[in-house]
Design a protein around this motif. Sequence first.
Motif, PDB file in Angstrom:
ATOM      1  N   GLY A  21       0.814  -1.204   0.000  1.00  0.00           N
ATOM      2  CA  GLY A  21       0.000   0.000   0.000  1.00  0.00           C
ATOM      3  C   GLY A  21       0.847   1.253   0.000  1.00  0.00           C
ATOM      4  N   GLY A  22       2.146   1.135   0.328  1.00  0.00           N
ATOM      5  CA  GLY A  22       3.039   2.287   0.341  1.00  0.00           C
ATOM      6  C   GLY A  22       4.094   2.126  -0.722  1.00  0.00           C
ATOM      7  N   THR A  23       5.159   2.894  -0.559  1.00  0.00           N
ATOM      8  CA  THR A  23       6.207   2.862  -1.580  1.00  0.00           C
ATOM      9  C   THR A  23       7.223   1.762  -1.340  1.00  0.00           C
ATOM     10  OG1 THR A  23       7.473   4.457  -0.307  1.00  0.00           O
ATOM     11  CG2 THR A  23       6.005   5.320  -2.031  1.00  0.00           C
ATOM     12  N   GLY A  24       7.265   1.172  -0.129  1.00  0.00           N
ATOM     13  CA  GLY A  24       8.294   0.197   0.182  1.00  0.00           C
ATOM     14  C   GLY A  24       8.018  -1.208  -0.324  1.00  0.00           C
ATOM     15  N   GLY A  25       6.777  -1.571  -0.552  1.00  0.00           N
ATOM     16  CA  GLY A  25       6.467  -2.940  -0.927  1.00  0.00           C
ATOM     17  C   GLY A  25       6.134  -3.065  -2.395  1.00  0.00           C
ATOM     18  N   ALA A  26       5.867  -4.296  -2.801  1.00  0.00           N
ATOM     19  CA  ALA A  26       5.447  -4.533  -4.183  1.00  0.00           C
ATOM     20  C   ALA A  26       4.046  -3.973  -4.371  1.00  0.00           C
ATOM     21  CB  ALA A  26       5.460  -6.037  -4.463  1.00  0.00           C
ATOM     22  N   PRO A  27       3.737  -3.467  -5.551  1.00  0.00           N
ATOM     23  CA  PRO A  27       2.409  -2.905  -5.765  1.00  0.00           C
ATOM     24  C   PRO A  27       1.332  -3.985  -5.662  1.00  0.00           C
ATOM     25  CG  PRO A  27       3.630  -3.023  -7.829  1.00  0.00           C
ATOM     26  CD  PRO A  27       4.568  -3.410  -6.725  1.00  0.00           C
ATOM     27  N   ALA A  28       0.201  -3.600  -5.087  1.00  0.00           N
ATOM     28  CA  ALA A  28      -0.921  -4.526  -4.963  1.00  0.00           C
ATOM     29  C   ALA A  28      -1.556  -4.734  -6.324  1.00  0.00           C
ATOM     30  CB  ALA A  28      -1.955  -3.965  -3.982  1.00  0.00           C
ATOM     31  N   LYS A  29      -2.114  -5.934  -6.542  1.00  0.00           N
ATOM     32  CA  LYS A  29      -2.751  -6.233  -7.822  1.00  0.00           C
ATOM     33  C   LYS A  29      -3.995  -5.380  -8.018  1.00  0.00           C
ATOM     34  CE  LYS A  29      -1.190 -10.990  -8.011  1.00  0.00           C
ATOM     35  NZ  LYS A  29      -1.578 -12.372  -7.933  1.00  0.00           N
ATOM     36  N   ARG A  30      -4.760  -5.198  -6.951  1.00  0.00           N
ATOM     37  CA  ARG A  30      -5.987  -4.426  -7.002  1.00  0.00           C
ATOM     38  C   ARG A  30      -6.092  -3.619  -5.721  1.00  0.00           C
ATOM     39  NH1 ARG A  30      -9.507  -8.842  -8.643  1.00  0.00           N
ATOM     40  NH2 ARG A  30      -9.313  -8.598 -10.839  1.00  0.00           N
ATOM     41  N   PRO A  31      -6.633  -2.427  -5.766  1.00  0.00           N
ATOM     42  CA  PRO A  31      -6.796  -1.679  -4.519  1.00  0.00           C
ATOM     43  C   PRO A  31      -7.644  -2.460  -3.526  1.00  0.00           C
ATOM     44  CG  PRO A  31      -7.274  -0.299  -6.435  1.00  0.00           C
ATOM     45  CD  PRO A  31      -7.080  -1.700  -6.932  1.00  0.00           C
ATOM     46  N   ALA A  32      -7.312  -2.315  -2.242  1.00  0.00           N
ATOM     47  CA  ALA A  32      -8.025  -3.051  -1.205  1.00  0.00           C
ATOM     48  C   ALA A  32      -9.514  -2.727  -1.230  1.00  0.00           C
ATOM     49  CB  ALA A  32      -7.431  -2.735   0.164  1.00  0.00           C
ATOM     50  N   LYS A  33      -9.863  -1.475  -1.509  1.00  0.00           N
ATOM     51  CA  LYS A  33     -11.275  -1.097  -1.547  1.00  0.00           C
ATOM     52  C   LYS A  33     -12.003  -1.845  -2.650  1.00  0.00           C
ATOM     53  CE  LYS A  33     -14.424   2.845  -1.850  1.00  0.00           C
ATOM     54  NZ  LYS A  33     -15.544   2.028  -1.634  1.00  0.00           N
ATOM     55  N   ALA A  34     -11.368  -2.028  -3.808  1.00  0.00           N
ATOM     56  CA  ALA A  34     -12.001  -2.751  -4.911  1.00  0.00           C
ATOM     57  C   ALA A  34     -12.233  -4.204  -4.534  1.00  0.00           C
ATOM     58  CB  ALA A  34     -11.139  -2.659  -6.172  1.00  0.00           C
ATOM     59  N   ARG A  35     -11.254  -4.817  -3.850  1.00  0.00           N
ATOM     60  CA  ARG A  35     -11.430  -6.194  -3.388  1.00  0.00           C
ATOM     61  C   ARG A  35     -12.557  -6.265  -2.378  1.00  0.00           C
ATOM     62  NH1 ARG A  35      -5.817  -6.211  -3.532  1.00  0.00           N
ATOM     63  NH2 ARG A  35      -5.678  -5.830  -1.306  1.00  0.00           N
ATOM     64  N   ALA A  36     -12.589  -5.307  -1.461  1.00  0.00           N
ATOM     65  CA  ALA A  36     -13.632  -5.286  -0.441  1.00  0.00           C
ATOM     66  C   ALA A  36     -15.003  -5.096  -1.070  1.00  0.00           C
ATOM     67  CB  ALA A  36     -13.350  -4.182   0.572  1.00  0.00           C
ATOM     68  N   ASP A  37     -15.081  -4.298  -2.138  1.00  0.00           N
ATOM     69  CA  ASP A  37     -16.359  -4.061  -2.800  1.00  0.00           C
ATOM     70  C   ASP A  37     -16.952  -5.348  -3.359  1.00  0.00           C
ATOM     71  OD1 ASP A  37     -16.169  -1.385  -2.184  1.00  0.00           O
ATOM     72  OD2 ASP A  37     -15.607  -0.754  -4.200  1.00  0.00           O
ATOM     73  N   VAL A  38     -16.159  -6.153  -4.063  1.00  0.00           N
ATOM     74  CA  VAL A  38     -16.708  -7.387  -4.630  1.00  0.00           C
ATOM     75  C   VAL A  38     -16.977  -8.420  -3.542  1.00  0.00           C
ATOM     76  CG1 VAL A  38     -15.870  -7.093  -6.992  1.00  0.00           C
ATOM     77  CG2 VAL A  38     -14.430  -8.268  -5.319  1.00  0.00           C
ATOM     78  N   VAL A  39     -16.196  -8.417  -2.488  1.00  0.00           N
ATOM     79  CA  VAL A  39     -16.457  -9.331  -1.375  1.00  0.00           C
ATOM     80  C   VAL A  39     -17.786  -8.960  -0.721  1.00  0.00           C
ATOM     81  CG1 VAL A  39     -15.656 -10.044   0.927  1.00  0.00           C
ATOM     82  CG2 VAL A  39     -14.040  -9.929  -0.975  1.00  0.00           C
ATOM     83  N   ALA A  40     -18.032  -7.672  -0.527  1.00  0.00           N
ATOM     84  CA  ALA A  40     -19.307  -7.217   0.042  1.00  0.00           C
ATOM     85  C   ALA A  40     -20.459  -7.535  -0.909  1.00  0.00           C
ATOM     86  CB  ALA A  40     -19.248  -5.723   0.332  1.00  0.00           C
ATOM     87  N   LEU A  41     -20.202  -7.406  -2.195  1.00  0.00           N
ATOM     88  CA  LEU A  41     -21.215  -7.721  -3.204  1.00  0.00           C
ATOM     89  C   LEU A  41     -21.632  -9.191  -3.102  1.00  0.00           C
ATOM     90  CD1 LEU A  41     -22.408  -6.152  -5.743  1.00  0.00           C
ATOM     91  CD2 LEU A  41     -20.756  -7.466  -7.036  1.00  0.00           C
ATOM     92  N   VAL A  42     -20.667 -10.082  -3.030  1.00  0.00           N
ATOM     93  CA  VAL A  42     -20.959 -11.516  -2.922  1.00  0.00           C
ATOM     94  C   VAL A  42     -21.633 -11.819  -1.583  1.00  0.00           C
ATOM     95  CG1 VAL A  42     -19.928 -13.825  -2.801  1.00  0.00           C
ATOM     96  CG2 VAL A  42     -19.229 -12.230  -4.586  1.00  0.00           C
ATOM     97  N   ALA A  43     -21.226 -11.132  -0.531  1.00  0.00           N
ATOM     98  CA  ALA A  43     -21.889 -11.318   0.764  1.00  0.00           C
ATOM     99  C   ALA A  43     -23.366 -10.938   0.667  1.00  0.00           C
ATOM    100  CB  ALA A  43     -21.192 -10.503   1.844  1.00  0.00           C
ATOM    101  N   SER A  44     -23.673  -9.879  -0.084  1.00  0.00           N
ATOM    102  CA  SER A  44     -25.078  -9.481  -0.246  1.00  0.00           C
ATOM    103  C   SER A  44     -25.853 -10.520  -1.054  1.00  0.00           C
ATOM    104  CB  SER A  44     -25.183  -8.099  -0.893  1.00  0.00           C
ATOM    105  OG  SER A  44     -24.913  -8.144  -2.277  1.00  0.00           O
ATOM    106  N   VAL A  45     -25.196 -11.140  -2.027  1.00  0.00           N
ATOM    107  CA  VAL A  45     -25.845 -12.203  -2.804  1.00  0.00           C
ATOM    108  C   VAL A  45     -26.174 -13.372  -1.886  1.00  0.00           C
ATOM    109  CG1 VAL A  45     -25.462 -13.962  -4.594  1.00  0.00           C
ATOM    110  CG2 VAL A  45     -24.786 -11.587  -5.023  1.00  0.00           C
ATOM    111  N   ARG A  46     -25.230 -13.762  -1.077  1.00  0.00           N
ATOM    112  CA  ARG A  46     -25.436 -14.906  -0.188  1.00  0.00           C
ATOM    113  C   ARG A  46     -26.465 -14.591   0.894  1.00  0.00           C
ATOM    114  NH1 ARG A  46     -19.087 -16.773  -0.430  1.00  0.00           N
ATOM    115  NH2 ARG A  46     -19.296 -17.700  -2.507  1.00  0.00           N
TER     116      ARG A  46
END
Length: 186
Positions: free
Chosen positions: A33-58
């Motif tokens: 999430g910062g400059t010291g590590g490898a870049p994330a594949k997807r922003p955490a918020k985007a991952r959280a959005d689809v996880v919340a979406l699937v939770a709403s489906v279930r």
Amino acid sequence: MDATSDETVAAGIDAMKALWVIGLAVCLVGCGGGTGGAPAKRPAKARADVVALVASVREAGVQGVELEVQPLRDPQVEDLRHRAEAEEAAGEYVAANATLDQALALVPGDPDLLQWKAELALLRRIWSQAEALANQSYENGPRLGGLCRRNWTTIRHARRLAGNAEGAEIARRQVDACTVAPPVRM
């Protein structure tokens, strides 16, 4: 408890909150999430959005009051389901999808497995595949109850995210039609 004990407890809670915030900041920097590590594949918020979406489906699947009968499951399929659950929980959506493919080879057309694959497609942001799998699950399933609501909720989200607002509204209305009202008792 006396006032001193209350103050001590409050100070301990404040210290725990501060440690949590520091830990979160360290994780964000160290996990890409910062400059010291490898870049994330997807922003955490985007991952959280689809996880919340699937939770709403279930969640849509468990909101009804109808009686649902579940068939006995093949132990081999049940083992594959447990493995897919673990893979999904670990964020290994492609592996979970492949495991469900193995289960579907044993019980072709199983509507629960097809719906699960549709939900994995939502997690992977493959909207057209999510809609197609949910449609297939609906066609093979009971067309009523919790599975039906999950099917149409998945279709609604997939259509909305693909930019089809009109189709999403049609799917939203279908969700309501899945619930069977209990008989009136006098």
